[in-house]
Design an enzyme around this catalytic site. Structure first.
Site, PDB file in Angstrom:
ATOM      1  N   TYR A  68      24.125  40.052  44.245  1.00  0.00           N
ATOM      2  CA  TYR A  68      24.977  39.228  44.464  1.00  0.00           C
ATOM      3  C   TYR A  68      25.138  38.639  45.730  1.00  0.00           C
ATOM      4  CZ  TYR A  68      29.937  37.387  44.341  1.00  0.00           C
ATOM      5  OH  TYR A  68      30.961  36.492  44.448  1.00  0.00           O
TER       6      TYR A  68
ATOM      7  N   ILE B  15      34.789  21.095  36.659  1.00  0.00           N
ATOM      8  CA  ILE B  15      34.821  22.435  37.283  1.00  0.00           C
ATOM      9  C   ILE B  15      34.101  23.477  36.336  1.00  0.00           C
ATOM     10  CG2 ILE B  15      37.161  22.659  36.460  1.00  0.00           C
ATOM     11  CD1 ILE B  15      37.451  24.472  38.952  1.00  0.00           C
ATOM     12  N   THR B  16      33.345  24.373  36.802  1.00  0.00           N
ATOM     13  CA  THR B  16      32.531  25.385  35.975  1.00  0.00           C
ATOM     14  C   THR B  16      33.423  26.684  36.468  1.00  0.00           C
ATOM     15  OG1 THR B  16      30.917  26.013  37.716  1.00  0.00           O
ATOM     16  CG2 THR B  16      30.410  24.316  36.201  1.00  0.00           C
ATOM     17  N   GLY B  17      33.386  27.638  35.593  1.00  0.00           N
ATOM     18  CA  GLY B  17      34.033  28.995  35.943  1.00  0.00           C
ATOM     19  C   GLY B  17      35.697  28.653  36.010  1.00  0.00           C
ATOM     20  N   ALA B  18      36.083  27.950  35.144  1.00  0.00           N
ATOM     21  CA  ALA B  18      37.555  27.459  35.285  1.00  0.00           C
ATOM     22  C   ALA B  18      38.618  28.217  34.219  1.00  0.00           C
ATOM     23  CB  ALA B  18      37.734  25.946  35.132  1.00  0.00           C
TER      24      ALA B  18
ATOM     25  N   SER C 228      39.497  31.288  34.208  1.00  0.00           N
ATOM     26  CA  SER C 228      40.249  32.469  34.766  1.00  0.00           C
ATOM     27  C   SER C 228      40.059  32.533  36.166  1.00  0.00           C
ATOM     28  CB  SER C 228      39.613  33.909  34.516  1.00  0.00           C
ATOM     29  OG  SER C 228      38.179  33.929  34.765  1.00  0.00           O
ATOM     30  N   GLY C 229      40.837  33.359  36.920  1.00  0.00           N
ATOM     31  CA  GLY C 229      40.591  33.583  38.516  1.00  0.00           C
ATOM     32  C   GLY C 229      40.890  32.250  39.245  1.00  0.00           C
TER      33      GLY C 229
END
Length: 283
Positions: A164, A8-11, A13-14
């Site tokens: 975006y 998983i990327t961007g893991a 936070s959030g």
């Protein structure tokens, strides 16, 4: 998810972290890609507590740079012979236009090209894993967006919100073409809208966008764990086994914009992305 490997990327936070923790609680071994070493270590501590039976792994990379996308994907491919789930979740919004060392607009590079490159270089590992799944975080921010193929890098006109939205349109078109190319391979690809989630997203975007997001978050945003539910659903639910090419919201199939259903644009974006990445586009 016991004994299954999730990349998983961007893991850190959030919704990415919330999804990683939930999947870890269910037995998965998490392999995460992070940009900040301090946040990565903090997430690893949480993952070990969520699932003491397996040791999570963190790979460091700046996913706005093509060289870093390729390097980290190749590292993971060499260390993880079989990957059960790939979750593309890294993303950001920038109030002012910036270019990477590759000459790519930063939103396009991070939000779209990282999905494309990392997926492409991990496909062989996914294909050798029975029932492997690819899950990509998109957004309803794509509604109203339209790609200008003569200006994908937004050099003529730039608005953080608009660019975006275009990057999220790219996510859905990428998923659509990926699913088409994966037909018969045993690997499925789906994307989702997580909802408006109270995360770090937008906190460092700068300008009026950062101010607006900070004002709206306390009023209308949902918790990261709530926003991660559809990510987790697409990663493990038997209800979507064998289903591919969908756009989901609140664990249900949803309908993206007409622009996001354009197969010609999906193919064209794939071909352009292949050229920009210098890859073979083997899916």
């Amino acid at each position: 998810m016991a004994a299954k490997t999730v990349v998983i990327t961007g893991a850190t936070s959030g919704i990415g972290e919330a999804a990683a923790l939930e999947l870890a609680r269910r037995g998965a071994r998490i392999v995460l890609v992070a940009r900040d070493a301090t946040r990565a270590e903090a997430t690893l501590v949480k993952l070990r507590a969520a699932n003491p039976a397996v040791d999570p792994v963190a790979h460091m990379a700046d996913l706005s740079r093509l060289a870093e996308m390729k390097r980290v994907a190749k590292e993971i491919a060499s260390e993880e012979p079989e990957i059960d789930v790939l979750i593309n979740n890294a993303g950001a919004m920038f109030s002012s236009r910036g270019e990477t060392e590759d000459g790519l607009e930063k939103t396009f590079a991070l939000n779209h090209m990282s999905y494309f490159v990392v997926t492409e270089l991990l496909l062989a590992n996914l294909k050798r894993t029975k029932g492997a799944r690819i899950v990509s975080t998109a957004s309803d921010a794509h509604m109203g967006a339209k790609l200008d193929f003569d200006d994908l890098q937004s050099r003529r006109r730039y608005s953080g919100f608009a660019v975006y939205g275009k990057s999220k349109l790219c996510n859905i078109l990428f998923n659509r073409e990926l699913a088409r190319r994966l037909e018969g391979s045993g690997v499925t690809a789906n994307c989702l809208h997580p909802g408006f989630v109270a995360t770090r997203f937008g906190d460092e975007s700068g300008g009026i966008a950062q101010v607006a997001i900070r004002i709206v978050k306390p009023v209308g945003a949902i918790a990261p764990r709530e926003g991660a539910k559809t990510v987790v659903y697409l990663a493990l639910s038997p209800e979507v086994e064998g289903r591919s090419g969908g756009y989901y919201y609140k664990e249900k199939l949803s309908t993206p914009s007409r622009a996001a259903q354009n197969d010609d644009d999906a193919r064209r974006l794939w071909e352009i992305s292949t050229g920009l990445a210098g890859l073979g586009g083997s899916a």
